[in-house]
Design a protein around this motif. Structure first.
Motif, PDB file in Angstrom:
ATOM      1  N   MET A 129      -5.794  13.106 -19.477  1.00 34.85           N
ATOM      2  CA  MET A 129      -4.743  13.877 -18.852  1.00 34.85           C
ATOM      3  C   MET A 129      -5.306  14.596 -17.645  1.00 34.85           C
ATOM      4  N   ALA A 130      -4.622  14.486 -16.560  1.00 36.81           N
ATOM      5  CA  ALA A 130      -5.100  15.188 -15.365  1.00 36.81           C
ATOM      6  C   ALA A 130      -4.045  16.191 -14.947  1.00 36.81           C
ATOM      7  N   VAL A 131      -4.420  17.418 -14.992  1.00 36.77           N
ATOM      8  CA  VAL A 131      -3.451  18.454 -14.672  1.00 36.77           C
ATOM      9  C   VAL A 131      -3.423  18.661 -13.175  1.00 36.77           C
ATOM     10  N   SER A 181     -10.205  12.667 -20.845  1.00 37.58           N
ATOM     11  CA  SER A 181      -9.023  13.209 -20.168  1.00 37.58           C
ATOM     12  C   SER A 181      -8.054  13.853 -21.173  1.00 37.58           C
ATOM     13  N   HIS A 182      -8.512  14.037 -22.425  1.00 38.85           N
ATOM     14  CA  HIS A 182      -7.817  14.845 -23.437  1.00 38.85           C
ATOM     15  C   HIS A 182      -6.599  14.188 -24.081  1.00 38.85           C
ATOM     16  N   GLU A 183      -6.637  12.838 -24.178  1.00 37.50           N
ATOM     17  CA  GLU A 183      -5.660  12.171 -25.024  1.00 37.50           C
ATOM     18  C   GLU A 183      -6.353  11.767 -26.326  1.00 37.50           C
ATOM     19  N   ILE A 227      -1.516  13.871 -26.750  1.00 36.93           N
ATOM     20  CA  ILE A 227      -2.505  14.736 -26.114  1.00 36.93           C
ATOM     21  C   ILE A 227      -3.055  15.713 -27.149  1.00 36.93           C
ATOM     22  N   HIS A 276      -6.362  20.952 -27.688  1.00 39.44           N
ATOM     23  CA  HIS A 276      -7.029  21.609 -26.560  1.00 39.44           C
ATOM     24  C   HIS A 276      -6.154  21.481 -25.300  1.00 39.44           C
ATOM     25  N   ALA A 277      -5.633  20.278 -25.074  1.00 41.85           N
ATOM     26  CA  ALA A 277      -4.818  20.026 -23.875  1.00 41.85           C
ATOM     27  C   ALA A 277      -3.523  20.825 -23.918  1.00 41.85           C
ATOM     28  N   SER A 286       1.100  17.458 -15.486  1.00 42.14           N
ATOM     29  CA  SER A 286      -0.115  16.754 -15.856  1.00 42.14           C
ATOM     30  C   SER A 286       0.158  15.279 -16.043  1.00 42.14           C
ATOM     31  N   ASP A 287      -0.616  14.463 -15.354  1.00 41.56           N
ATOM     32  CA  ASP A 287      -0.548  13.030 -15.622  1.00 41.56           C
ATOM     33  C   ASP A 287      -1.258  12.779 -16.938  1.00 41.56           C
ATOM     34  N   ILE A 288      -0.802  11.774 -17.671  1.00 43.65           N
ATOM     35  CA  ILE A 288      -1.518  11.399 -18.890  1.00 43.65           C
ATOM     36  C   ILE A 288      -1.995   9.963 -18.765  1.00 43.65           C
ATOM     37  N   TYR A 289      -3.178   9.724 -19.302  1.00 40.88           N
ATOM     38  CA  TYR A 289      -3.853   8.433 -19.136  1.00 40.88           C
ATOM     39  C   TYR A 289      -3.960   7.721 -20.467  1.00 40.88           C
TER      40      TYR A 289
END
Lengths: 432, 137
Positions: free
Chosen positions: A1-3, B18-20, B33, B36-37, B72-75
């Motif tokens: 995730m990119a904030v 990236s927190h997923e 996610i 933490h995210a 927030s984009d999620i990957y």
């Protein structure tokens, strides 16, 4: 995730600039702040990460309430050169709703208070702002705009005429340096021509904003001044909790409330006393909720909704241009502004409600045929209305309430409609 | 669950930096996610879901989560085809906050390549990663 900060990825430069230029008293580029809290989550955009790192690691100034914020669970973020709480333990949603139900206490000491003094301070200030300062009764104030030669906004500011030879001004933190330089340059030439004006920058004072329905009853416990006789926009110098304070019945939330300029050595005690007297109902509230509150109230954020190139007419602040000023001009950029008043501006700031994800600063606005008609300047999810609200500039003609539009978020078009501001009714305390 | 500064990780899940998180069940990966995210984002107000049938790639964006204060984009932690999305999130995006590892799941993916899973972190590695990241700031 990119904030991401809530500006689009292509606008990081702009975002970076805004960290330093957002205004001070009225909140700030929250969306830029959001990113700095959450920046540790982001890895995708190296450039952005680098910039955020730089911004957050730079030396930040602290208000006298810094330790108090930290002790109360404040999440501190860099804002306009200051380390300020974006929120405390309550979520932004809870804080926003609580302000309108009970009350909020904000530390806005990063904003810059100053006094202009001298028998010519009124004509001096009238050269720089759009307000009819001469017509203000002593002890009253107004929102105004400092303009440049092109009629654009250098800053928006609350000015108060304390007496005919004393004006009290609060300007945004992010605009402090340029505002002071601007005022100083004009003051020099004004004095050279024999004008009597001087200034005093109140760095020895702190500024608290107490907002919401409990603001007046709570503050009344701490002062002998009869607050029922102090109306919206009015100013008093009075003792509060034993310290000599400047109070202005104003704010940046749409609620009734006060901004209290207090000697810095008394600021922490005053904050504690306010919270105690409210029996825990008035909550410490950070810049996150402050941004939601001002957006719900349809108030501009300098750096987002108003900039060097936007005029007060485009920003919908015609009401702030005094009647005499509209006739006479005599302020910087008056030719441009008076022409816009006569002919109508080409673009106008309007409110939107929309479906889908919340629009953010720089989201494109299209008409129903898909033609670009403008850009969102502030947007988000309204904690009180539980729906998306936004403000943005559109071409005149597309500005009427009820006009349907499309708002683009990450390339997809969502339905929006021009909606009257404020989104949440304001509760200013005015004589009935 | 393992608690770190009161934030949880789930032992058998895999995690991306990236927190997923991803929960693997045969060929199906459930993705969401992490606690933490969601804690850093705050109140989630909108989740942009992918389309069922869409192809996703490990490390590539597939949607977005919007909170009151940030976008927030999620990957995707795995490559494959989206077989199901959590429609509940359209009406109740706050499930991402209240139940990040269960009711707040975002999509299910049919895994194309099992070997990609080794690029992900275990719960212990991820917990340590978060701790180190937080310590930097």
């Amino acid at each position: 995730m990119a904030v991401s900060p809530v500006v689009s990825k292509s606008s990081y430069d702009c975002c970076f600039d805004q960290i330093y230029s957002v205004k001070k008293m009225r909140g700030g580029g929250l969306w830029q702040l959001g990113q700095s809290i959450t920046r540790r989550l982001a890895q995708a955009d190296k450039k952005a990460v680098g910039r955020r790192y730089f911004a957050s690691e730079a030396e930040q100034k602290k208000t006298v309430l810094y330790d108090f914020h930290v002790a109360n669970g404040g999440k501190m973020v860099p804002f306009a050169g200051w380390s300020m709480p974006i929120q405390y333990k309550d979520s932004i949603m809870e804080s926003t709703v609580n302000c309108r139900q009970n009350g909020s206490l904000f530390d806005v000491s990063h904003m810059c208070g100053l006094s202009l003094k001298g028998k010519d301070c009124v004509p001096f200030l009238e050269k720089l702002v759009i307000a009819d300062v001469a017509a203000l009764a002593p002890g009253t104030g107004t929102l105004t705009v400092f303009t440049n030669e092109k009629g654009g906004a250098i800053d928006d500011s609350v000015i108060t005429k304390v007496t005919d030879d004393h004006i009290y001004i609060v300007v945004n933190a992010g605009c402090r340096d340029k505002d002071l330089a601007h005022i100083e340059a004009h003051m020099k030439s004004f004095k050279a021509k024999g004008g009597d004006v001087s200034w005093n920058i109140h760095d020895e004072r702190s500024l608290l904003a107490l907002q919401g329905p409990l603001a007046a009853p709570v503050l009344q416990h701490l002062t002998k001044e009869d607050l029922s006789k102090v109306y919206f926009g009015e100013f008093r110098i009075t003792d509060i909790n034993g310290a000599r304070c400047f109070i202005t019945r104003t704010g940046y939330t749409g609620e009734d409330g006060f901004e209290i300029s207090v000697p810095s050595e008394n600021a922490v005690d005053l904050a504690k006393a306010i919270l105690e007297k409210s029996e825990g109902k008035v909550r410490l509230t950070g810049l996150g909720a402050r941004d939601s509150l001002r957006l719900e109230a349809g108030l501009c954020l300098y750096g987002n909704d108003m900039e060097q190139h936007t005029t007060p007419v485009e920003a919908g602040l015609n009401w702030a241009i005094g009647k005499r000023r509209k006739a006479e001009g005599g302020f910087l950029g008056a030719e441009v502004i008076l022409k816009q008043l006569a002919e109508g501006p080409k673009v106008r700031l309007v409110g939107f409600t929309s479906t889908g994800p919340p629009p953010r600063s720089h989201s494109e606005i299209q008409d129903e045929k898909g033609t670009t008609i403008g850009e969102i300047t502030s947007g988000g999810f309204s904690p009180c209305l539980k729906k998306n609200i936004a403000m943005g500039y559109v071409k005149s003609g597309s500005h009427k309430t009820g006009t349907k539009a499309k708002i683009l978020v990450r390339g997809k078009a969502y339905d929006g409609v021009v909606t009257k501001k404020p989104f949440v009714p304001t509760k200013y305390y005015k004589p009935s | 669950m393992h608690f770190l500064n009161s934030l949880a990780v789930v032992k058998d899940f895999k995690y991306a930096e990236s927190h997923e998180w991803v929960k693997v069940d045969g060929k199906t990966a459930t993705v969401g996610i992490t606690d933490h995210a969601q804690d850093h984002l705050g109140d989630v107000v909108y989740v942009e879901l992918p389309e069922v049938g869409a192809a996703v790639n490990q490390g590539s964006g597939f949607g977005a989560v919007e909170s009151v204060k940030a976008t927030s984009d999620i990957y995707s932690p795995v490559s494959g085809d989206v077989v199901e999305v959590n429609e509940e999130l359209n009406n109740t995006p706050g499930l991402v906050n209240s139940s990040p590892y269960e009711k707040g799941w975002i999509m299910k993916v049919e895994i194309k390549d099992d070997s990609e899973l080794k690029n992900l972190k275990s719960s212990d590695e991820y917990a340590k990663f978060c701790e180190e990241e937080d310590a930097k700031h």
